[in-house]
Design a protein around this motif. Structure first.
Motif, mmCIF file in Angstrom:
data_model
loop_
_atom_site.group_PDB
_atom_site.id
_atom_site.type_symbol
_atom_site.label_atom_id
_atom_site.label_comp_id
_atom_site.label_asym_id
_atom_site.label_seq_id
_atom_site.Cartn_x
_atom_site.Cartn_y
_atom_site.Cartn_z
ATOM 1 N N LEU A 164 -0.608 4.417 -1.030
ATOM 2 C CA LEU A 164 -1.372 4.290 -2.274
ATOM 3 C C LEU A 164 -2.824 4.660 -2.067
ATOM 4 O O LEU A 164 -3.429 5.339 -2.898
ATOM 5 C CB LEU A 164 -1.288 2.850 -2.760
ATOM 6 N N SER A 165 -3.363 4.203 -0.933
ATOM 7 C CA SER A 165 -4.793 4.443 -0.723
ATOM 8 C C SER A 165 -5.095 5.942 -0.698
ATOM 9 O O SER A 165 -6.178 6.366 -1.083
ATOM 10 C CB SER A 165 -5.250 3.776 0.566
ATOM 11 N N VAL A 166 -4.122 6.730 -0.270
ATOM 12 C CA VAL A 166 -4.328 8.186 -0.281
ATOM 13 C C VAL A 166 -4.098 8.733 -1.687
ATOM 14 O O VAL A 166 -4.872 9.544 -2.196
ATOM 15 C CB VAL A 166 -3.376 8.868 0.722
ATOM 16 N N ILE A 167 -3.013 8.254 -2.306
ATOM 17 C CA ILE A 167 -2.674 8.767 -3.637
ATOM 18 C C ILE A 167 -3.821 8.522 -4.606
ATOM 19 O O ILE A 167 -4.191 9.399 -5.394
ATOM 20 C CB ILE A 167 -1.385 8.087 -4.137
ATOM 21 N N MET A 204 -2.071 2.338 -10.953
ATOM 22 C CA MET A 204 -2.021 3.795 -11.028
ATOM 23 C C MET A 204 -3.057 4.361 -11.986
ATOM 24 O O MET A 204 -3.134 5.567 -12.177
ATOM 25 C CB MET A 204 -0.620 4.237 -11.484
ATOM 26 N N TRP A 205 -3.792 3.447 -12.603
ATOM 27 C CA TRP A 205 -4.751 3.849 -13.634
ATOM 28 C C TRP A 205 -5.687 4.952 -13.164
ATOM 29 O O TRP A 205 -5.878 5.948 -13.877
ATOM 30 C CB TRP A 205 -5.507 2.595 -14.095
ATOM 31 N N PRO A 206 -6.254 4.845 -11.963
ATOM 32 C CA PRO A 206 -7.228 5.881 -11.572
ATOM 33 C C PRO A 206 -6.634 7.277 -11.506
ATOM 34 O O PRO A 206 -7.336 8.253 -11.747
ATOM 35 C CB PRO A 206 -7.677 5.434 -10.171
ATOM 36 N N VAL A 207 -5.364 7.396 -11.178
ATOM 37 C CA VAL A 207 -4.823 8.746 -11.028
ATOM 38 C C VAL A 207 -4.030 9.201 -12.241
ATOM 39 O O VAL A 207 -3.937 10.399 -12.503
ATOM 40 C CB VAL A 207 -3.935 8.874 -9.774
ATOM 41 N N LEU A 208 -3.450 8.277 -12.970
ATOM 42 C CA LEU A 208 -2.579 8.708 -14.065
ATOM 43 C C LEU A 208 -3.288 8.722 -15.408
ATOM 44 O O LEU A 208 -2.917 9.477 -16.302
ATOM 45 C CB LEU A 208 -1.338 7.808 -14.146
ATOM 46 N N LEU A 243 5.384 11.805 -7.111
ATOM 47 C CA LEU A 243 3.976 11.562 -6.823
ATOM 48 C C LEU A 243 3.693 11.747 -5.330
ATOM 49 O O LEU A 243 2.714 12.399 -4.939
ATOM 50 C CB LEU A 243 3.644 10.130 -7.248
ATOM 51 N N GLY A 244 4.585 11.189 -4.514
ATOM 52 C CA GLY A 244 4.414 11.324 -3.076
ATOM 53 C C GLY A 244 4.477 12.774 -2.625
ATOM 54 O O GLY A 244 3.736 13.200 -1.738
ATOM 55 N N GLN A 245 5.372 13.537 -3.275
ATOM 56 C CA GLN A 245 5.486 14.953 -2.934
ATOM 57 C C GLN A 245 4.218 15.713 -3.289
ATOM 58 O O GLN A 245 3.764 16.583 -2.542
ATOM 59 C CB GLN A 245 6.679 15.580 -3.677
ATOM 60 N N ASP A 252 0.833 -1.186 0.000
ATOM 61 C CA ASP A 252 0.000 0.000 0.000
ATOM 62 C C ASP A 252 0.872 1.242 0.000
ATOM 63 O O ASP A 252 0.460 2.307 -0.430
ATOM 64 C CB ASP A 252 -0.908 0.006 1.234
ATOM 65 N N ASN A 253 2.095 1.076 0.490
ATOM 66 C CA ASN A 253 3.018 2.202 0.525
ATOM 67 C C ASN A 253 3.885 2.145 -0.723
ATOM 68 O O ASN A 253 4.482 1.105 -1.026
ATOM 69 C CB ASN A 253 3.873 2.084 1.791
ATOM 70 N N ILE A 254 3.982 3.260 -1.446
ATOM 71 C CA ILE A 254 4.708 3.159 -2.715
ATOM 72 C C ILE A 254 6.205 3.024 -2.504
ATOM 73 O O ILE A 254 6.893 2.471 -3.350
ATOM 74 C CB ILE A 254 4.404 4.337 -3.679
#
Lengths: 118, 957
Positions: B190-193, B260-264, B181-183, B127-129
């Protein structure tokens, strides 16, 4: 007095560097030893130099020289013996193995690129 | 089962195959299978939660300050991939048991496999990138080990290296992308991103992040132009190819794109880059695959092509495309793993994978024939098999995709890709299995045992099952698709079914299949055309780039780093002096806080001797013996200086070390030339002198200014002075610092010293065993030997001195806590006493009287010191906490007992052992050179009574 000590450090350093830049193992090892002296004395003087005040506690005496650099230099002296011994051994092994006590590699032969990069 | 266990099981399980290696191949495979099965069952135990649409989470804070936490998440997508990884993993393990030969180290193989499996599961459950990146790099490393498993094959090594280079570089790029991305989001979870689509896509750094992440995905999933590593990785054993290149490693890139599909996705950049790369890869891979003769190469390029297909589907950015992609991932994993394993079977039985040497295997290997046919036809897109369904969906999606403003571009290229795809599938079946039975196979092909064909056969069940009844897979596919889509898009209403009516996709499918058959018919002329067409060879380009990089590195490094020690030393010294000068000129110098102290004539005399000896060394260093004497003088003057400057402990140490060092150097000089020849030019000596004087002046200036000023910060020395007696129970502050305040440092130091001694011993052993040992035996000493090697006077004197030396050493050891002395100094003194016996009576005489080997003394010393430190644990104190008390045994005075003394005993023992072992090693070299060794203590001994001849001319020491 400080001038004498500092100049001794400087002279030992200079001689040590000159010998380290020689081409054969033994002068280089001796040069490293000279540098060791210079460095040890320098570290020792980081506690500032005092005459007649050894850090051995006595009644009614309040001035002592700085004990900490002494403790550090003491182990440094012993360790440098170990390192000198190892370097001498390596130098000796290299000489016995190749009949050559040069410290520099001979100019490299053209690279045959055995397995190379593929 | 907790997610932690699912991820951890393969990693911990990786320890087992190596242990079970001796228990046989089946045990080894069995334990691997069990570990994987346990993880698989653990995964399935989470199925109900996932089916309910919930997300399973597990979290342990690791480095919260960095945003790096061990956070795991299991949703539909992660479950799907973990299922593939572990499920196909089980089949691969069973298959590998049969596939690997007796010559292969099975424990090693399964260890790598489990490591890889763990890393893959880690990727899909992270879950953590940042955690994901760690697992990502682990897959690169473990796949390197797996691909290069057959270390004896150059192709295997090269393929492994290429795979590592390409995927490793991509991984590096991806680290950059993920950090950006994290910045942007302010969280590495990931769940937040995944909740911050708009924020990310509006950010100016979106495009750099996208490109960097896609570089990682494309390299891992072998997308054009990074597709070339995958076929070379086929040098791996077939189980590896089947595992890495059907279900796992190459799917990692796909997984990440889906994750990453939903965000990218959904932006023009994503659409253009991903769709184009996917499309090119799909067509290119299919065309190249058709003309490959190696079965595994054909399958490899076909994998490249199918990965391109999936990438393209993800690139379109529509929900339907994502669903088709998920479906095709499932289908591809099933039929491609089956095909790889079958290729391995053919290779195993026919001893060749070259299609040109095969043919007619239909009758010889009917089971394999069935498996391959069904899987290949599915891959070709024949109805009633699962490949048809997803390919049809792909064509449907392609039909609606407008790339570069052309509504025709994507459909046409997709059809061409499918056409070649069908063509190589047909070629695979017909050229391997049809045609006449040949009589020139390298081996007699026949179907293997069930252990080998069962794993691929099991995979055929979903191939046919889903193909016939797609509605069975639909809920699962939709569950996974929902996880991919997140809340970025609506779930498509389309259903998975065989018959969609007379839609364009059907016509495209028909064109592809018919065209594929036609292609097979004209295969020979097409092959000739292909072979005559010049085309860039990726491997050659890759090697040229690597070669170029290596050459560039050599060009920039070799001028500085040419093997000349003197050059490094000179460069280093000049750099230090220049840096120091820069600091000197740019910094500020405070006013002196100490006045210069008076100088006495005695001091000047001592200084004069030191300087004279030092300068003498420079001018007389060519006479090596003389220079040893001179350095002895220097050391002596330094010791005296220490006495003068209130450092009795240092003086004693320096003095005793000086003695052993000179003895050691003399022993070495015994073998080295006695003179240093003149080799350097005058110019060079002048240059060296200039460097040396520069260094000397610099250190002089530094030391001089340093001594006259106080440090910027308050020194901690006052603490030691104040607490030495109260806390440490000793009045010699230096010794209390060594054994108490800084005991841990000292512990490390005696270990270093011991290691140095052992190293010397090991080097001596190596020298004596090899060529050098033989040479030493036949050595002719270059100096005439003294007549009396063991003179009586010296023997008598040293014997007399021995007890005195021992007593002095003992005294110095005991008084060390309160008066100058201690373990270091006592150790050196005792060593000198023993060395004197060696010098007087020779090596053989002394060592026969030696009760304890010096290794043991060293070990005992370190152990005593260590156990003393550990002892404080038993009273709940930290390591090396010391304690002391005063006792009085009449009629003696009150005396102190301190644990620090025990520690000092350890120091003493290690120093004695280390010094003696070093010197003994050196003299062992000499001993070999001596022809005869006297076992008598001295040459002339009146008490012996025999007329011992005046020792036959002895050589050596």
């Amino acid at each position: 007095m400080e001038l004498l000590i500092a100049s001794a450090i400087g002279i030992m350093t200079a001689a040590g560097i000159y010998l380290v830049l020689r081409l054969r193992t033994l002068p280089v090892i001796l040069g490293i030893s000279l540098l060791t002296y210079a460095v040890n004395v320098f570290l020792f003087t980081s506690g500032r130099v005092t005459i007649g005040a050894p850090p051995v506690l006595r009644d009614n005496i309040t001035t002592y020289t700085d004990p900490l650099p002494q403790a550090l230099v003491l182990t440094a002296i012993v360790i440098s013996f170990g390192m000198t011994a190892v370097v001498v051994m390596i130098g000796l092994g290299a000489f016995l193995g190749s009949d050559d006590d040069h410290v520099d590699d001979r100019p490299a032969l053209p690279d045959d690129g055995s397995e190379g990069t593929s | 089962m907790s997610l932690f266990f699912i991820v951890a099981l393969p990693f911990f399980g990786a320890l087992l195959p190596g242990l079970m290696n001796a228990a046989g191949r089946s045990a080894c495979a069995g334990v691997t299978f069990t570990v994987t099965l346990a993880a698989f069952i653990g995964l399935l135990s989470n199925l109900p939660t996932v089916l309910a649409g919930d997300v399973v989470m597990a979290r342990v804070d690791w480095m919260p300050a960095l945003g790096l936490n061990f956070t795991l998440m299991l949703d539909g997508l992660g479950f799907f991939f973990a299922l593939l990884i572990l499920g196909i993993g089980l089949l691969i393990i069973a298959y590998a048991r049969q596939y690997l030969s007796r010559a292969d180290n099975m424990g090693e193989f399964f260890t790598y496999l489990l490591l890889f499996q763990g890393a893959m599961v880690g990727i899909v459950l992270s879950d953590n990138i940042l955690l994901l990146l760690i697992f990502w790099e682990l897959t690169s490393l473990s796949s390197f080990l797996l691909i290069g498993y057959w270390k004896h094959l150059p192709a295997g090594r090269q393929g492994a290296r290429m795979a590592l280079t390409v995927t490793g570089m991509g991984g590096l790029a991806m680290i950059g992308g993920m950090l950006i991305l994290g910045q942007i989001v302010g969280s590495y979870d990931l769940s937040v991103i995944l909740q911050n689509r708009d924020l990310i896509q509006a950010d100016p750094l979106y495009v750099p992040a996208l490109i960097l992440i896609l570089l990682g995905c494309f390299t891992k999933s072998a997308q054009f132009p990074f597709h070339f590593w995958l076929p070379h990785a086929m040098a791996a054993p077939t189980p590896v190819s089947a595992y890495l290149h059907s279900a796992t490693m190459v799917k990692a890139g796909i997984f990440l794109m889906a994750r990453m599909w939903p965000v990218l996705s959904g932006t023009t950049e994503w659409f253009v880059i991903v769709t184009t790369a996917g499309l090119i890869t799909m067509v290119l891979g299919a065309v190249i695959a058709l003309f490959k003769h190696d079965l595994k190469a054909l399958l490899a390029f076909s994998t490249v092509s199918h990965l391109g297909l999936i990438t393209m589907l993800l690139g379109t950015g529509t929900a339907f495309g994502a669903m088709a992609a998920v479906f095709h991932i499932l289908n591809h994993a099933t039929f491609k793993a089956a095909l790889f394993m079958s290729a391995g079977i053919i290779d195993h039985e026919a001893h060749t994978r070259d299609i040109r040497r095969l043919g007619g295997l239909r009758r010889l290997m009917p089971v394999t024939y069935m498996i391959v046919s069904l899987a290949a036809l599915s891959m070709a897109g024949i109805p009633l098999l699962n490949g048809f369904l997803s390919k049809e969906m792909m064509l449907e999606e392609a039909n609606h995709t407008v790339l570069f403003n052309s509504p025709w571009l994507v459909p046409i290229l997709a059809t061409i890709g499918s056409l070649f795809s069908a063509a190589y599938c047909f070629r695979l079946i017909s050229h391997v299995f049809f045609g006449p039975v040949r009589d020139d196979y390298p081996a007699k092909p026949h179907d293997p045992g069930a252990g080998m064909w069962l794993p691929p056969a099991l995979l055929i069940i979903p191939v046919v099952g889903i193909g016939v009844a797609p509605f069975m897979a639909e809920p699962f596919v939709k569950l996974v698709t929902a996880a991919v889509l997140g809340n970025a898009a609506e779930m498509p209403s389309a259903h998975l079914k065989i018959w969609h009516g007379l839609v364009p996709a059907l016509y495209m499918s028909i064109v592809a299949v018919v065209g594929g058959l036609a292609m097979l018919a004209i295969f020979k002329p097409a092959l000739r055309l292909w072979e005559n067409t010049p085309r860039p060879e990726a491997k050659v380009i890759f090697e040229a780039i690597v070669e170029g990089a290596a050459r560039l590195a050599q060009l920039s490094i070799l001028p500085l780093h040419n093997g000349a020690f003197t050059r490094y030393a000179a460069i280093g010294i000049i750099t230090i002096v220049v840096a120091g000068y820069y600091a000197w000129t740019t910094g500020t110098l405070g006013a002196p806080t100490h006045a210069l102290q008076e100088t006495s004539p005695v001091l000047i005399a001592g200084w004069g001797m030191l300087v004279a000896a030092t300068i003498g060394m420079v001018f007389l260093h060519r006479n090596r013996f003389l220079s040893l004497i001179l350095i002895g003088i220097v050391g002596l003057m330094v010791s005296i200086g220490f006495v003068f400057l209130s450092a009795p402990d240092l003086a004693m140490t320096q003095f005793t070390v000086e003695v052993v060092t000179i003895i050691l150097m003399l022993l070495a000089l015994n073998f080295l030339p006695n003179r240093t020849p003149i080799e350097s030019t005058v110019l060079r000596r002048l240059r060296d002198a200039a460097v040396a004087i520069g260094g000397g002046l610099a250190s002089f200036a530094l030391a001089y200014h340093y001594m006259l000023r106080d440090p910027v910060a308050t020194s901690i020395s006052e603490f030691h002075l104040a607490n030495s007696y109260k806390g440490g129970g000793g009045t010699n502050v230096v010794n209390v610092i060594l054994v108490d305040f800084r005991g841990f440092d000292t512990f490390g130091e005696i270990i270093v010293l011991s290691i140095a001694a052992l190293l010397i011993y090991a080097l001596t052993e190596t020298l004596l065993k090899g060529r050098v040992g033989a040479k030493l035996l036949n050595r002719k000493p270059d100096q005439p030997q003294a007549g009396g090697v063991h003179p009586m006077m010296m023997v008598v004197l040293t014997r007399g001195m021995m007890p005195v030396v021992m007593m002095v050493g003992f005294f110095i050891f005991l008084s060390g806590h309160n008066e100058p002395g201690g373990g270091f100094i006592a150790g050196l003194i005792v060593s000198i006493g023993v060395v004197m016996q060696y010098m007087a009576s020779g090596f053989a005489w002394t060592s026969t009287r030696l009760k304890y080997p010096y290794h043991g003394v060293i070990g005992a010393g370190v152990l005593v010191a260590g156990l003393t430190g550990i002892g404080s644990w038993f009273v709940g104190k930290p390591f090396l906490t010391s304690d002391f008390t005063y006792v009085r045994i009449p009629p003696f005075e009150k005396f102190e007992l301190a644990t620090a003394a025990l520690f000092d005993l350890g120091v003493f023992l290690s120093v004695v052992g280390a010094v003696m072992l070093s010197l003994e090693s050196f003299s062992r070299l000499a001993r070999r050179a001596g022809m005869t060794e006297s076992l008598h203590p001295m040459d002339i001994d009146p008490s012996r009574g025999d007329d011992a001849p005046l020792s036959p001319l002895k050589e050596g020491v």
